[in-house]
Motif scaffolding. Sequence first.
Motif, PDB file in Angstrom:
ATOM      1  N   ALA A 180       0.784  -0.940  -0.146  1.00 38.65           N
ATOM      2  CA  ALA A 180      -0.169   0.002  -0.003  1.00 38.65           C
ATOM      3  C   ALA A 180       0.842   1.099   0.050  1.00 38.65           C
ATOM      4  N   SER A 181       2.196   1.247   0.688  1.00 33.96           N
ATOM      5  CA  SER A 181       2.910   2.438   0.691  1.00 33.96           C
ATOM      6  C   SER A 181       3.372   2.789  -0.654  1.00 33.96           C
ATOM      7  N   CYS A 182       3.554   1.663  -1.667  1.00 32.51           N
ATOM      8  CA  CYS A 182       4.038   1.884  -2.861  1.00 32.51           C
ATOM      9  C   CYS A 182       3.197   2.560  -3.599  1.00 32.51           C
ATOM     10  N   ASN A 183       1.767   2.338  -3.437  1.00 36.12           N
ATOM     11  CA  ASN A 183       0.722   3.041  -4.278  1.00 36.12           C
ATOM     12  C   ASN A 183       0.260   4.365  -3.796  1.00 36.12           C
ATOM     13  N   ALA A 184       1.019   4.803  -2.651  1.00 33.46           N
ATOM     14  CA  ALA A 184       0.475   6.152  -1.972  1.00 33.46           C
ATOM     15  C   ALA A 184       1.489   7.191  -2.391  1.00 33.46           C
ATOM     16  N   GLY A 185       2.272   6.995  -3.414  1.00 32.75           N
ATOM     17  CA  GLY A 185       3.114   7.868  -4.124  1.00 32.75           C
ATOM     18  C   GLY A 185       4.320   8.221  -3.527  1.00 32.75           C
ATOM     19  N   TYR A 186       4.772   7.322  -2.501  1.00 31.26           N
ATOM     20  CA  TYR A 186       6.165   7.478  -2.051  1.00 31.26           C
ATOM     21  C   TYR A 186       7.337   7.069  -2.937  1.00 31.26           C
ATOM     22  N   SER A 187       8.452   7.606  -3.173  1.00 24.64           N
ATOM     23  CA  SER A 187       9.456   7.545  -3.934  1.00 24.64           C
ATOM     24  C   SER A 187      10.342   6.010  -3.494  1.00 24.64           C
ATOM     25  N   VAL A 188      10.461   5.933  -2.120  1.00 28.44           N
ATOM     26  CA  VAL A 188      10.866   4.690  -1.682  1.00 28.44           C
ATOM     27  C   VAL A 188      10.004   4.150  -0.699  1.00 28.44           C
ATOM     28  N   CYS A 189       9.148   3.297  -0.899  1.00 26.72           N
ATOM     29  CA  CYS A 189       8.041   2.500  -0.101  1.00 26.72           C
ATOM     30  C   CYS A 189       9.041   1.477   0.784  1.00 26.72           C
ATOM     31  N   ILE A 190       8.084   0.572   1.529  1.00 23.86           N
ATOM     32  CA  ILE A 190       8.364  -0.087   2.413  1.00 23.86           C
ATOM     33  C   ILE A 190       9.018  -1.504   1.400  1.00 23.86           C
ATOM     34  N   TRP A 191       8.436  -1.889   0.276  1.00 19.23           N
ATOM     35  CA  TRP A 191       9.022  -2.992  -0.352  1.00 19.23           C
ATOM     36  C   TRP A 191      10.059  -2.596  -1.094  1.00 19.23           C
ATOM     37  N   ASP A 192      10.354  -1.392  -1.505  1.00 23.22           N
ATOM     38  CA  ASP A 192      11.680  -1.162  -1.929  1.00 23.22           C
ATOM     39  C   ASP A 192      12.817  -1.298  -0.846  1.00 23.22           C
ATOM     40  N   GLN A 193      12.454  -0.770   0.354  1.00 22.25           N
ATOM     41  CA  GLN A 193      13.375  -0.893   1.353  1.00 22.25           C
ATOM     42  C   GLN A 193      13.795  -2.174   1.580  1.00 22.25           C
ATOM     43  N   GLN A 194      12.895  -3.214   1.631  1.00 22.60           N
ATOM     44  CA  GLN A 194      12.922  -4.580   1.924  1.00 22.60           C
ATOM     45  C   GLN A 194      14.019  -5.017   0.818  1.00 22.60           C
ATOM     46  N   LEU A 195      13.585  -4.847  -0.323  1.00 18.58           N
ATOM     47  CA  LEU A 195      14.473  -5.374  -1.407  1.00 18.58           C
ATOM     48  C   LEU A 195      15.840  -4.858  -1.258  1.00 18.58           C
ATOM     49  N   ALA A 196      15.976  -3.450  -1.186  1.00 17.46           N
ATOM     50  CA  ALA A 196      17.410  -2.886  -1.071  1.00 17.46           C
ATOM     51  C   ALA A 196      18.279  -3.573  -0.083  1.00 17.46           C
ATOM     52  N   VAL A 197      17.573  -3.792   1.270  1.00 12.77           N
ATOM     53  CA  VAL A 197      18.310  -4.571   2.317  1.00 12.77           C
ATOM     54  C   VAL A 197      18.670  -6.080   1.815  1.00 12.77           C
ATOM     55  N   ALA A 198      17.871  -6.569   1.015  1.00 15.73           N
ATOM     56  CA  ALA A 198      18.101  -7.961   0.697  1.00 15.73           C
ATOM     57  C   ALA A 198      19.284  -7.983  -0.200  1.00 15.73           C
ATOM     58  N   THR A 199      19.217  -7.043  -1.211  1.00 14.91           N
ATOM     59  CA  THR A 199      20.458  -6.889  -2.199  1.00 14.91           C
ATOM     60  C   THR A 199      21.774  -6.486  -1.584  1.00 14.91           C
ATOM     61  N   LEU A 200      21.658  -5.658  -0.641  1.00  9.04           N
ATOM     62  CA  LEU A 200      22.871  -5.139   0.232  1.00  9.04           C
ATOM     63  C   LEU A 200      23.338  -6.382   0.980  1.00  9.04           C
ATOM     64  N   THR A 201      22.502  -7.130   1.512  1.00  6.20           N
ATOM     65  CA  THR A 201      23.048  -8.220   2.414  1.00  6.20           C
ATOM     66  C   THR A 201      23.697  -9.139   1.581  1.00  6.20           C
ATOM     67  N   ALA A 202      23.205  -9.465   0.276  1.00  2.00           N
ATOM     68  CA  ALA A 202      23.893 -10.505  -0.595  1.00  2.00           C
ATOM     69  C   ALA A 202      25.363  -9.707  -0.992  1.00  2.00           C
ATOM     70  N   ILE A 203      25.419  -8.645  -1.314  1.00  2.16           N
ATOM     71  CA  ILE A 203      26.621  -7.877  -1.818  1.00  2.16           C
ATOM     72  C   ILE A 203      27.562  -7.920  -0.663  1.00  2.16           C
ATOM     73  N   ASN A 204      27.276  -7.785   0.520  1.00  2.00           N
ATOM     74  CA  ASN A 204      28.116  -7.642   1.709  1.00  2.00           C
ATOM     75  C   ASN A 204      28.819  -8.938   1.931  1.00  2.00           C
ATOM     76  N   LEU A 205      27.682 -10.012   1.756  1.00  2.00           N
ATOM     77  CA  LEU A 205      28.417 -11.476   2.158  1.00  2.00           C
ATOM     78  C   LEU A 205      29.245 -11.746   1.107  1.00  2.00           C
ATOM     79  N   LEU A 206      29.220 -11.351  -0.246  1.00  2.00           N
ATOM     80  CA  LEU A 206      30.277 -11.641  -1.248  1.00  2.00           C
ATOM     81  C   LEU A 206      31.398 -11.010  -0.759  1.00  2.00           C
ATOM     82  N   ILE A 207      31.430  -9.878  -0.380  1.00  2.00           N
ATOM     83  CA  ILE A 207      32.532  -9.013  -0.146  1.00  2.00           C
ATOM     84  C   ILE A 207      33.356  -9.780   1.287  1.00  2.00           C
ATOM     85  N   TYR A 208      32.561 -10.233   2.168  1.00  2.00           N
ATOM     86  CA  TYR A 208      33.083 -10.958   3.451  1.00  2.00           C
ATOM     87  C   TYR A 208      33.589 -12.365   3.009  1.00  2.00           C
ATOM     88  N   VAL A 209      33.163 -12.767   1.993  1.00  2.00           N
ATOM     89  CA  VAL A 209      33.630 -14.223   1.534  1.00  2.00           C
ATOM     90  C   VAL A 209      34.936 -13.924   1.003  1.00  2.00           C
TER      91      VAL A 209
END
Length: 289
Positions: A237-266
């Motif tokens: 619902a937050s994505c349909n409310a006109g926010y440029s960065v909604c909750i789903w976007d933040q969830q996806l960003a955290v998931a992507t950054l987690t995978a990137i940081n895991l690769l760096i740590y490896v």
Amino acid sequence: MGYFFRLLQLLSTCVALSLVASENAWIADVSNWSMFIWCFCFVVTLLSLIVELCQLQEKFSWSWNNFLITYTCFSALVCLSASIMYPIIHLQMLSYGTQWNHAIAATAFSCIASVAYAMEVVWTCVNTSVSCSFIGLLKRLETTVACAILAFISNTFLYMHHPALVWCVAVYSICFILGVISLLLYQCDCDDRLPSSHFVFGQTMLAVLLYTTAAILWPLYQFNEQLGGNPQRSRDASCNAGYSVCIWDQQLAVATLTAINLLIYVVDLVISAFQIFFSLEISLPSDIL
């Protein structure tokens, strides 16, 4: 020049946090990360300026220049993250007026602080003998990605609804703190008192294990519909409310950054293991080899 950069950093961070606090242009859970960055940078920069003015750096057993370049590089990155995250997430929640103007001005001064810290990093590298190893660069990159993750999870709505997601937040916080400690140990010539190489290796191995759990649990409980997640952005619902960065976007960003940081740590773990193995092999007696 060092004093000039220090004064510019103090002025810009102080004005940024003052502008946000003066007109109550500060929304909890959204502005907490930016305010913490500005306050932290202001306090540590003030302390470093006092140390240099009183010429107390010679009393430290570790290299002051190495500490200074590590801190300024870190501050440049976190101030840059605050300069990006604060206007993107925060400005859309403010109405046009005094609060909006103060928020724009705070963003501008945060950008000035980022530039001031970056210029000091360049100036220190050019005018001192400080060198940045590949492991040190990896450590800086790990803390930078962790700062971006912490900026996104400042919104508590992302994880408070499930204990597994709270565990992921604990993983990000623990690894960030240990990463900063290992970065300081690696860059501040503390090898004569602490086994920094082994500590860094242990910290990296622990971070790989913890980040592996976070890389599995975070997307599983955020995007798996059977576990209460939301697999599609259109359902948020937050994505349909006109926010440029909604909750789903933040969830996806955290998931992507987690995978990137895991690769760096490896990568960091592999290089650290090779360095420790190589040093141990050299130290063994020839008759054992």
